[in-house]
Enzyme design. Structure first.
Site, PDB file in Angstrom:
ATOM      1  N   GLY A   1      42.200  40.463  42.201  1.00 32.89           N
ATOM      2  CA  GLY A   1      41.307  39.344  42.442  1.00 32.89           C
ATOM      3  C   GLY A   1      39.919  39.635  41.910  1.00 32.89           C
ATOM      4  O   GLY A   1      39.554  40.784  41.653  1.00 32.89           O
ATOM      5  N   CYS A   2      39.127  38.573  41.738  1.00 32.85           N
ATOM      6  CA  CYS A   2      37.812  38.726  41.123  1.00 32.85           C
ATOM      7  C   CYS A   2      36.844  39.455  42.052  1.00 32.85           C
ATOM      8  O   CYS A   2      36.182  40.419  41.644  1.00 32.85           O
ATOM      9  CB  CYS A   2      37.267  37.360  40.707  1.00 32.85           C
ATOM     10  SG  CYS A   2      37.328  36.090  41.978  1.00 32.85           S
ATOM     11  N   TYR A   3      36.732  38.984  43.298  1.00 30.08           N
ATOM     12  CA  TYR A   3      35.866  39.686  44.240  1.00 30.08           C
ATOM     13  C   TYR A   3      36.314  41.137  44.426  1.00 30.08           C
ATOM     14  O   TYR A   3      35.488  42.060  44.372  1.00 30.08           O
ATOM     15  CB  TYR A   3      35.859  38.980  45.594  1.00 30.08           C
ATOM     16  CG  TYR A   3      35.054  37.714  45.684  1.00 30.08           C
ATOM     17  CD1 TYR A   3      33.681  37.691  45.394  1.00 30.08           C
ATOM     18  CD2 TYR A   3      35.645  36.524  46.113  1.00 30.08           C
ATOM     19  CE1 TYR A   3      32.940  36.520  45.521  1.00 30.08           C
ATOM     20  CE2 TYR A   3      34.899  35.352  46.241  1.00 30.08           C
ATOM     21  CZ  TYR A   3      33.549  35.361  45.945  1.00 30.08           C
ATOM     22  OH  TYR A   3      32.815  34.205  46.082  1.00 30.08           O
TER      23      TYR A   3
ATOM     24  N   THR B   1      37.868  43.183  42.448  1.00 32.91           N
ATOM     25  CA  THR B   1      37.526  44.041  41.318  1.00 32.91           C
ATOM     26  C   THR B   1      36.068  44.477  41.400  1.00 32.91           C
ATOM     27  O   THR B   1      35.736  45.652  41.223  1.00 32.91           O
ATOM     28  CB  THR B   1      37.791  43.306  39.984  1.00 32.91           C
ATOM     29  OG1 THR B   1      39.180  42.999  39.905  1.00 32.91           O
ATOM     30  CG2 THR B   1      37.395  44.160  38.788  1.00 32.91           C
ATOM     31  N   SER B   2      35.185  43.522  41.687  1.00 31.33           N
ATOM     32  CA  SER B   2      33.767  43.885  41.722  1.00 31.33           C
ATOM     33  C   SER B   2      33.464  44.846  42.864  1.00 31.33           C
ATOM     34  O   SER B   2      32.709  45.808  42.709  1.00 31.33           O
ATOM     35  CB  SER B   2      32.895  42.623  41.840  1.00 31.33           C
ATOM     36  OG  SER B   2      32.997  42.044  43.132  1.00 31.33           O
TER      37      SER B   2
END
Lengths: 335, 335, 335, 335
Positions: D149-151, D153-154
């Site tokens: 997921g995007c969140y 990964t960060s």
């Protein structure tokens, strides 16, 4: 009608102040000062004032200001403000100061964070912090009011009640704030050049933003003890608005509903703090003097969220609220 | 590998050029120049280049540039560009010039619009205008290519075919253009300070924008006769993209479908012009080298619409397209 | 206090209207209607109203509305508005209609552009067009006022004086308008989904936007003859604001200063039209009831520019201006 | 050339994936599926693809997909993805799954957070989490990769190294994330309607965002022990980009430089993680597969900041990175 002067009238907070005062039935703007832009019509610097205010910016000395105005709003930068205000007070003016100069109570703390000697150190600690929600009764008798910073207002309104009620620990507070670009002022900088900051979010001044000691001082008063916070400001691609997401640790078990009720009770009579159940967006309070506050309990933390318009409740609106209190007008007049 | 230097590498068009060349299999960037920012890593000025380009900005003389590079892209401002380029050409470099210096054919017209004497007047009129869609065959043999302006590219690609085919009158052309803020460059200005231009649209330089004579010259070539236009640029709160809405008058009855078919035929073999049926938004061509063109017939007018990314097809992408043609690479390489 | 009902209170123009009326000393909102959202607090649908308005949205019949309110603002869609208003008028209410239903004077033209039969054709042509700058004297005696469209207000205020004074030709008018996204309403559409329209500008409904016949009708009245225009609306990535750039042809030689003076004279006594010398941005009139107008002469054309806030002078502000005139209050009250 | 199918090709991550694959020398897109939009040209749904991809969206069964493609990227919603993927795997396809279906390792945790029974529970816990920076060696032999997921990964790229190295406590991690609006997808919602979310920032899904268990699972693997986090996502008015500001507590004294050096060492050989000294903005990594990471020490906390493009490193770019690893291509190919 109270005759009003605004010092440093070229910036965004001054513009917002002018707009509010133009609809204030008890205020008359009689002087606008600017050092760089002296002697041009205000509408030339602020086109939105065209046809609304027939006044020029002038490069006036304090004595000239005092000869015209009863009440002075200083939108000068820090340092410059405290260098000018003493003469105004001596000349009988009452002053609302937008700068940080009188928000702290110690010349040493000021010097540490602002990197310069305070121009008027003896007055520090004797000036009311103009947040009516916490210090209302001290404002009417004051001749000088330190108007709160925008980030501090958002953080303090969310956290002070919980500290005052002993609901949260003084030792573990993180404030993650997000601000629109007008908070950075009207001075040209690469960081606020449109193609640089548009479509981007970034943090800045982590651990060294000058609003930190101000937040800590006022939260400390609310807590009755020293408070230390981690404060991280972020720049958001929008004109105005601040959202502060604060993480604190409850000292005893507390449900979300209990925290919300504590906030509702604390602000029951406040005209400008709205304790809401939903998660507020900054747009809900855009162009208003409201601060929207809510809370959530997540695992072992209380997450408070507070939204306000940095130019209104975070600056010009709060200043007029203070002005209303100083002069005995209805607190909500023109707001 | 062609060794490439970029002059004036601190701006947005240079940054975009660097990004394209970094993925170009036949290009190697060997020098970046800057007068103000000399001797700092490029990634310090352009953080997005971190880890992608290990090169410093340098304050280099033309001879130093020519000693390193075969091909030079000049992103210098007008005037400065034509003061530097002759030395580079003499030293054997081939040059793509992003400035307006070689786009006009008359020193007088240049002086009228740019308010200064042209530094290299003898070359005017002998330099190819680097719009491959109109002048492709003249580009490969050239050692100097005048890269087109962003507004002119959008206007010319929409109107030149209709003029060339004799479909529209030369005498009644209105070009209403809208541009994102990056088109105004990276130099700090109040008009491009975020809180000033965000959430606002305005026109600027009406009747006196310097792209006017450039548009008129190239449309004149297409028409085979003098062309005059009304050109109104607007600043739109977005990073990049130009939409030009042009109003022209058909010389004979023409249906919408006929106009569209004329455009489709004209651009049938063009890799970067897309004649579309729908009304394009600038986002469709954002970050690409495409120009999207369409047309509508309304009452007695043809309305053409053209969209492109001002930093790509309006600057750096077009420059690489020209570079590819000059060096015999596939025209679409890296684009 | 005038008791007020707002029909169709979930949209943006209704929200703006509510905010203006909340500060209006002679107005009291007594009913808000909604067919879909019936019986929820207004603040649930419009969070910015929290703590400001303690009223629910209700699904009310005209008779119920008329039982409570003297004056009704209809924010219903076209068709629905003219189906409801006759009952309200019969029940003795006075009405300001935000829809287009009573702005045209011909059922045929309405049917052509709106694709449906007009529900109240007999009243067409007998309803005042609520643009005080042109029809002020007809507003006070009216029980029904057709509140102007946002694009038409911007275009008409710029062009009507020039037509009325015979300065420009009736036959060659191009209006290139740019609007913020709130103009498209609150109904969900892909074109106004944030990631679609942000950072993009596009034209829409070229040659077939329904504001065209409205502009032509009113400009025709100003000119005393049939007027045809080319009208091209564009969607701009910003919340609010309209800029109309109009191109017209002078019938005789006229200098820029003469055109500006004609506009200044025409609007000398108008409280909400500001004829400015500079090129206005939409932000100058954002959140106000002002319309900023200026003009330039370019080659053989007059270029007029007009800016306003589509939700205020283009809708809710104009409606309150009409309301003030209808009830004999100061025209600028609460504006 | 590897033949590729994309399932659920109407959304933003699919569009971004298509654009990357169009420049991938080893990939050929042979099928695009959509249930609602079946049998229209892809360019009609994604106008930016006009002239770049001559393929229609089709409503295909898994068997039909498997007949055409070797490798399938599933952009289907959660639930739908795990209902389709088993057939594809059985038919011999290799799959990169953009949904959350295979990111968790427990059907119970999935049911708790997603509110439904997992369609393919037996495979849970056996699928590699496609974050090459942590699990690179497990990706090449896999036939199914769960794209992160995007969140997550960060957050993971900033915190996993510090947990793995034992620098920070597992018990006191707060992740305050800010995302652009494209992260909310292309489905119409009031919260992502332009006039609602533009010029506003707000938190959402506090304490119950579905990326929470994903973050905790992977950080737990890094820490070798259970990790719990407070995760607060915010919606920022911009198209793309995520900034995660994470607050953690060092287990022993550590200077800022030591933390930064730990991150630099950890990512020394990583092509797509840039450990930077400055405070990154999301724009620095916009349209790239980079994740920018930095750290500050403030009082008793480590503040890590990580930026990435949610559609690239947070979705489509990571997927192609996984694809490159699965098929033995250079990891950076087309990225």
């Amino acid at each position: 009608m109270t005759r009003i002067a605004i010092l440093g009238a070229t910036g965004y907070t001054a513009l917002e102040l002018i707009k509010i005062l133009l609809r204030h039935p008890e205020a008359e703007i009689v002087a606008l000062t600017s050092r760089q832009e002296g002697n041009v019509p205000a509408a030339l610097v602020h086109p939105s004032l065209t046809g609304r205010l027939d006044l020029a910016l002038e490069n006036l000395e304090p004595a000239q200001v005092a000869a015209r105005a009863e009440c002075v709003f200083s939108c000068l930068p820090h340092g410059a403000s405290a260098s000018t205000i003493p003469s105004l007070l001596n000349a009988g003016c009452r002053v609302v100061d937008f700068s940080a100069d009188y928000r702290l109570d110690s010349p040493e703390v000021f010097a540490n964070w602002y990197g310069e000697k305070h121009p008027d150190p003896d007055r520090l600690g004797k000036v009311v912090y103009g947040l009516p929600e916490l210090f209302r009764k001290d404002i009417p008798p004051s001749n000088l009011v330190a108007n709160p910073g925008c980030y501090p207002t958002s953080a303090i309104l969310a956290l002070a009640p919980l500290l005052k009620l002993g609901l949260i620990s003084k030792e573990d507070i993180i404030i993650d704030s997000k601000s629109g670009v007008s908070g950075a002022g009207r001075t040209l900088k690469l960081t606020t050049h449109y193609p640089e900051c548009n479509e981007s979010i970034s943090a800045y001044n982590i651990g060294r933003h000058r609003h930190t000691p101000e937040i800590e001082r006022i939260l400390g008063i609310a807590a009755g003890a020293k408070v230390e916070v981690i404060f991280t400001p972020h720049l958001v691609p929008m004109d105005r608005g601040i959202l502060s997401t604060a993480y604190s640790r409850p000292v005893r078990q507390a449900s979300e509903e209990q925290v919300l009720q504590a906030l509702r009770d604390f602000y029951a009579d406040e005209p400008f703090v709205r304790v809401v159940d939903h998660l507020p967006g900054t747009k809900d309070s855009q162009n208003t003097n409201f601060c929207d506050v809510t809370a959530r309990v997540v695992r072992d933390r209380i997450v408070t969220l507070s939204c306000l318009d940095n130019l209104i409740k975070g600056a010009a609106g709060a200043a007029v609220q203070n002005f209303n209190l100083m002069y005995g007008f209805a607190e909500t007049m023109a707001l």
